[in-house]
Design a protein around this motif. Structure first.
Motif, PDB file in Angstrom:
ATOM      1  N   ALA A 164       0.852  -1.200   0.000  1.00  0.00           N
ATOM      2  CA  ALA A 164       0.000   0.000   0.000  1.00  0.00           C
ATOM      3  C   ALA A 164       0.886   1.248   0.000  1.00  0.00           C
ATOM      4  O   ALA A 164       1.966   1.251   0.576  1.00  0.00           O
ATOM      5  N   GLU A 165       0.395   2.304  -0.665  1.00  0.00           N
ATOM      6  CA  GLU A 165       1.196   3.526  -0.771  1.00  0.00           C
ATOM      7  C   GLU A 165       0.408   4.751  -0.357  1.00  0.00           C
ATOM      8  O   GLU A 165      -0.815   4.797  -0.508  1.00  0.00           O
ATOM      9  N   TYR A 166       1.169   5.745   0.130  1.00  0.00           N
ATOM     10  CA  TYR A 166       0.588   7.041   0.421  1.00  0.00           C
ATOM     11  C   TYR A 166       1.576   8.113  -0.023  1.00  0.00           C
ATOM     12  O   TYR A 166       2.734   8.111   0.403  1.00  0.00           O
ATOM     13  N   ARG A 167       1.154   8.980  -0.914  1.00  0.00           N
ATOM     14  CA  ARG A 167       2.027  10.034  -1.471  1.00  0.00           C
ATOM     15  C   ARG A 167       3.370   9.492  -1.916  1.00  0.00           C
ATOM     16  O   ARG A 167       4.433  10.038  -1.598  1.00  0.00           O
ATOM     17  N   GLY A 168       3.323   8.367  -2.636  1.00  0.00           N
ATOM     18  CA  GLY A 168       4.538   7.803  -3.209  1.00  0.00           C
ATOM     19  C   GLY A 168       5.412   7.028  -2.233  1.00  0.00           C
ATOM     20  O   GLY A 168       6.479   6.546  -2.612  1.00  0.00           O
ATOM     21  N   HIS A 169       4.979   6.907  -0.977  1.00  0.00           N
ATOM     22  CA  HIS A 169       5.759   6.134  -0.007  1.00  0.00           C
ATOM     23  C   HIS A 169       5.006   4.868   0.385  1.00  0.00           C
ATOM     24  O   HIS A 169       3.791   4.896   0.591  1.00  0.00           O
ATOM     25  N   LEU A 170       5.758   3.787   0.499  1.00  0.00           N
ATOM     26  CA  LEU A 170       5.139   2.499   0.810  1.00  0.00           C
ATOM     27  C   LEU A 170       4.850   2.345   2.297  1.00  0.00           C
ATOM     28  O   LEU A 170       5.593   2.857   3.149  1.00  0.00           O
ATOM     29  N   SER A 171       3.804   1.601   2.606  1.00  0.00           N
ATOM     30  CA  SER A 171       3.588   1.184   3.984  1.00  0.00           C
ATOM     31  C   SER A 171       4.828   0.409   4.426  1.00  0.00           C
ATOM     32  O   SER A 171       5.446  -0.284   3.630  1.00  0.00           O
ATOM     33  N   GLY A 172       5.198   0.589   5.664  1.00  0.00           N
ATOM     34  CA  GLY A 172       6.431  -0.033   6.149  1.00  0.00           C
ATOM     35  C   GLY A 172       7.606   0.922   6.108  1.00  0.00           C
ATOM     36  O   GLY A 172       8.662   0.643   6.674  1.00  0.00           O
ATOM     37  N   SER A 173       7.417   2.080   5.444  1.00  0.00           N
ATOM     38  CA  SER A 173       8.521   3.045   5.346  1.00  0.00           C
ATOM     39  C   SER A 173       8.352   4.221   6.304  1.00  0.00           C
ATOM     40  O   SER A 173       9.190   5.104   6.360  1.00  0.00           O
ATOM     41  N   PHE A 174       7.259   4.244   7.076  1.00  0.00           N
ATOM     42  CA  PHE A 174       6.934   5.434   7.872  1.00  0.00           C
ATOM     43  C   PHE A 174       7.357   5.350   9.349  1.00  0.00           C
ATOM     44  O   PHE A 174       7.736   6.337   9.942  1.00  0.00           O
ATOM     45  N   GLY A 175       7.237   4.182   9.939  1.00  0.00           N
ATOM     46  CA  GLY A 175       7.383   4.069  11.391  1.00  0.00           C
ATOM     47  C   GLY A 175       8.831   3.989  11.854  1.00  0.00           C
ATOM     48  O   GLY A 175       9.711   3.617  11.080  1.00  0.00           O
ATOM     49  N   ASP A 176       9.083   4.331  13.126  1.00  0.00           N
ATOM     50  CA  ASP A 176      10.400   4.074  13.709  1.00  0.00           C
ATOM     51  C   ASP A 176      10.667   2.573  13.627  1.00  0.00           C
ATOM     52  O   ASP A 176      11.791   2.139  13.430  1.00  0.00           O
ATOM     53  N   VAL A 177       9.571   1.834  13.786  1.00  0.00           N
ATOM     54  CA  VAL A 177       9.583   0.393  13.553  1.00  0.00           C
ATOM     55  C   VAL A 177       8.319   0.088  12.740  1.00  0.00           C
ATOM     56  O   VAL A 177       7.265   0.663  13.004  1.00  0.00           O
ATOM     57  N   ALA A 178       8.440  -0.799  11.751  1.00  0.00           N
ATOM     58  CA  ALA A 178       7.261  -1.188  10.966  1.00  0.00           C
ATOM     59  C   ALA A 178       7.165  -2.710  10.948  1.00  0.00           C
ATOM     60  O   ALA A 178       8.181  -3.398  10.875  1.00  0.00           O
ATOM     61  N   CYS A 179       5.928  -3.210  11.031  1.00  0.00           N
ATOM     62  CA  CYS A 179       5.727  -4.651  11.160  1.00  0.00           C
ATOM     63  C   CYS A 179       4.795  -5.175  10.072  1.00  0.00           C
ATOM     64  O   CYS A 179       3.749  -4.594   9.804  1.00  0.00           O
ATOM     65  N   PHE A 180       5.196  -6.296   9.488  1.00  0.00           N
ATOM     66  CA  PHE A 180       4.345  -6.996   8.525  1.00  0.00           C
ATOM     67  C   PHE A 180       3.996  -8.382   9.045  1.00  0.00           C
ATOM     68  O   PHE A 180       4.787  -8.989   9.768  1.00  0.00           O
ATOM     69  N   SER A 181       2.825  -8.855   8.656  1.00  0.00           N
ATOM     70  CA  SER A 181       2.480 -10.268   8.808  1.00  0.00           C
ATOM     71  C   SER A 181       2.398 -10.858   7.416  1.00  0.00           C
ATOM     72  O   SER A 181       1.868 -10.238   6.499  1.00  0.00           O
ATOM     73  N   MET A 182       2.948 -12.049   7.260  1.00  0.00           N
ATOM     74  CA  MET A 182       2.809 -12.773   5.998  1.00  0.00           C
ATOM     75  C   MET A 182       2.045 -14.067   6.234  1.00  0.00           C
ATOM     76  O   MET A 182       2.337 -15.084   5.621  1.00  0.00           O
ATOM     77  N   ASN A 183       1.083 -14.045   7.154  1.00  0.00           N
ATOM     78  CA  ASN A 183       0.331 -15.284   7.369  1.00  0.00           C
ATOM     79  C   ASN A 183      -0.494 -15.593   6.113  1.00  0.00           C
ATOM     80  O   ASN A 183      -0.679 -14.723   5.268  1.00  0.00           O
ATOM     81  N   PRO A 184      -0.968 -16.831   5.965  1.00  0.00           N
ATOM     82  CA  PRO A 184      -1.547 -17.230   4.670  1.00  0.00           C
ATOM     83  C   PRO A 184      -2.756 -16.422   4.209  1.00  0.00           C
ATOM     84  O   PRO A 184      -3.104 -16.448   3.028  1.00  0.00           O
ATOM     85  N   MET A 185      -3.396 -15.686   5.113  1.00  0.00           N
ATOM     86  CA  MET A 185      -4.564 -14.887   4.723  1.00  0.00           C
ATOM     87  C   MET A 185      -4.194 -13.544   4.116  1.00  0.00           C
ATOM     88  O   MET A 185      -5.019 -12.890   3.488  1.00  0.00           O
ATOM     89  N   LYS A 186      -2.963 -13.099   4.362  1.00  0.00           N
ATOM     90  CA  LYS A 186      -2.614 -11.741   3.961  1.00  0.00           C
ATOM     91  C   LYS A 186      -2.397 -11.634   2.447  1.00  0.00           C
ATOM     92  O   LYS A 186      -2.292 -12.643   1.755  1.00  0.00           O
ATOM     93  N   VAL A 187      -2.290 -10.400   1.980  1.00  0.00           N
ATOM     94  CA  VAL A 187      -2.121 -10.170   0.536  1.00  0.00           C
ATOM     95  C   VAL A 187      -0.800 -10.775   0.052  1.00  0.00           C
ATOM     96  O   VAL A 187      -0.733 -11.410  -0.998  1.00  0.00           O
TER      97      VAL A 187
END
Ligand SMILES: *Cc1c(COP(=O)(O)O)cnc(C)c1O
Length: 364
Positions: A164-187
């Motif tokens: 996902a993006e906002y103003r040309g920046h990807l999710s995961g690029s904003f936080g001091d720490v950013a977290c993803f889940s890759m469980n089987p339900m996710k995109v």
């Protein structure tokens, strides 16, 4: 009429199954089963994709959040403000550090309301966990301002929002720490549990790599107590294999959403999207005050839907005494949300079938 499932996790026989099997086979042959070379390759790939210095592969999105918060030093007596509408993992990860979750209201877009966050800040507040709910980046500019002004940490729960993006920046690029889940339900999905933590801070990165394996450095020397949250190499191999495909998946989900939008906008509240963002539609969540009747009606016509999530985190048993805003919007919205089948395997005809049933329901 055949059933339209909400989600179908079976692999398509043929190319997809073959390529996944051969990537798993490579792991079985080299034998580095946990935290192996594919984990490092995945970490490097996602760090550079999200334009971050460091990425740490972990065992789940919940682990990613818990370890991410721990690596920032969040602990007992601290308060961490988060949304009231998310999967309960978000609040659990905060609580497991010993800190108290504090629940902010949401806006009609289902994401955290920065004005509510500001009302909740106290002397004990240390961080904000911002969830990109449904796959749409939350109001990150205003949250960043609040965080900087009050000297807090910003943690992204981007579990639902890979790509996902906002103003040309990807999710995961904003936080001091950013977290993803890759469980089987996710995109962007593994074939088991998996998660990632991203940061630009070397000290946070070092803390994370120790936290991931019993608080140890050099595999033996323990610096602080920790659990075991390492990533299976097989999951990393699957994720590397699927990395190219994830952009097609996002594109297909966006096309599905566009079809739904056109056909449903006169009947229910449909998800919005502004020109300067890219929503990845982890869920296609509509809102209607006839939610329960509509859900039953669709079920009667062999269409599976889901409510994500029917209970606000602030209403879950472990959190009923936690501090919160009035949650006026969240309490209303939680009774109106319904997720329609919109994943990449659903065809345009199936979407039309869902929409025809919804129209029928409202015209009765
Ligand atoms: C899925 C999810 C998590 C937890 O991820 P797991 O990998 O299932 O542990 C956390 N937060 C949100 C918003 C999620 O959707």
């Amino acid at each position: 009429m055949n059933k339209i499932p909400f989600l179908d996790l079976r692999l398509e026989k043929g190319d997809e199954l073959d390529s996944i099997l051969s990537s798993i086979k490579k792991v079985l042959v080299h034998g580095k089963i946990i935290n192996g070379p594919e984990v490092i390759e995945l970490e490097n790939k996602i760090a550079s994709f999200c334009n971050r210095k460091y990425c740490v592969g972990v065992n789940s999105g919940t682990d990613a959040l818990y370890m991410g918060l721990k690596s920032l030093g969040i602990c007992q007596d601290d308060e961490v403000i988060t949304t009231s509408l998310s999967w309960v993992a978000t609040a659990n990860a905060i609580a497991m550090t010993g800190a108290k979750p504090v629940f902010a209201d949401i806006k009609n877009d289902l994401n955290i309301d920065p004005a509510s966050v500001e009302r909740l800040i106290s002397k004990k507040t240390k961080a904000i966990v911002a969830v990109h709910y449904t796959g749409r980046v939350c109001d990150i500019d205003r949250l960043r301002k609040i965080v900087d002004k009050n000297e807090l940490y910003l943690v992204e729960d981007a579990a639902q929002a890979f790509g996902a993006e906002y103003r040309g920046h990807l999710s995961g690029s904003f936080g001091d720490v950013a977290c993803f889940s890759m469980n089987p339900m996710k995109v962007y999905a593994a074939l088991g549990e998996a998660g990632l933590v991203l940061t630009d801070d070397r000290a946070v990165y070092d803390k994370l790599t120790a936290l991931r394996y019993n608080g140890t450095v050099n595999k033996e020397e323990c610096l602080f107590p920790g659990l075991n949250g390492r990533m299976d190499t097989i999951q990393a191999a699957v994720l590397l294999q699927r990395f190219e495909k994830v952009f097609q998946i996002i594109e297909k989900r966006r096309q599905n959403a566009a079809v739904y939008h056109e056909l449903l906008k006169d009947y229910v509240t449909v998800p919005g999207e502004s020109n300067d963002e890219t929503h990845v539609f982890y869920t296609y969540t509509i809102q209607t005050d006839k939610r329960d009747e509509l859900k039953q009606y669709l079920e009667n016509h062999n269409i599976e839907t889901k409510i994500q999530h029917p209970i606000l985190m602030s209403a879950q048993v472990p959190f009923i005494d936690c501090r919160r805003d009035t949650l006026k919007c969240a309490k209303r919205v939680v009774n109106n949300i319904l997720c329609l089948p919109a994943n990449e395997k659903i065809s345009k005809n199936e979407i039309k079938r869902v929409c025809n049933r919804i129209k029928e329901f409202f015209q009765k």
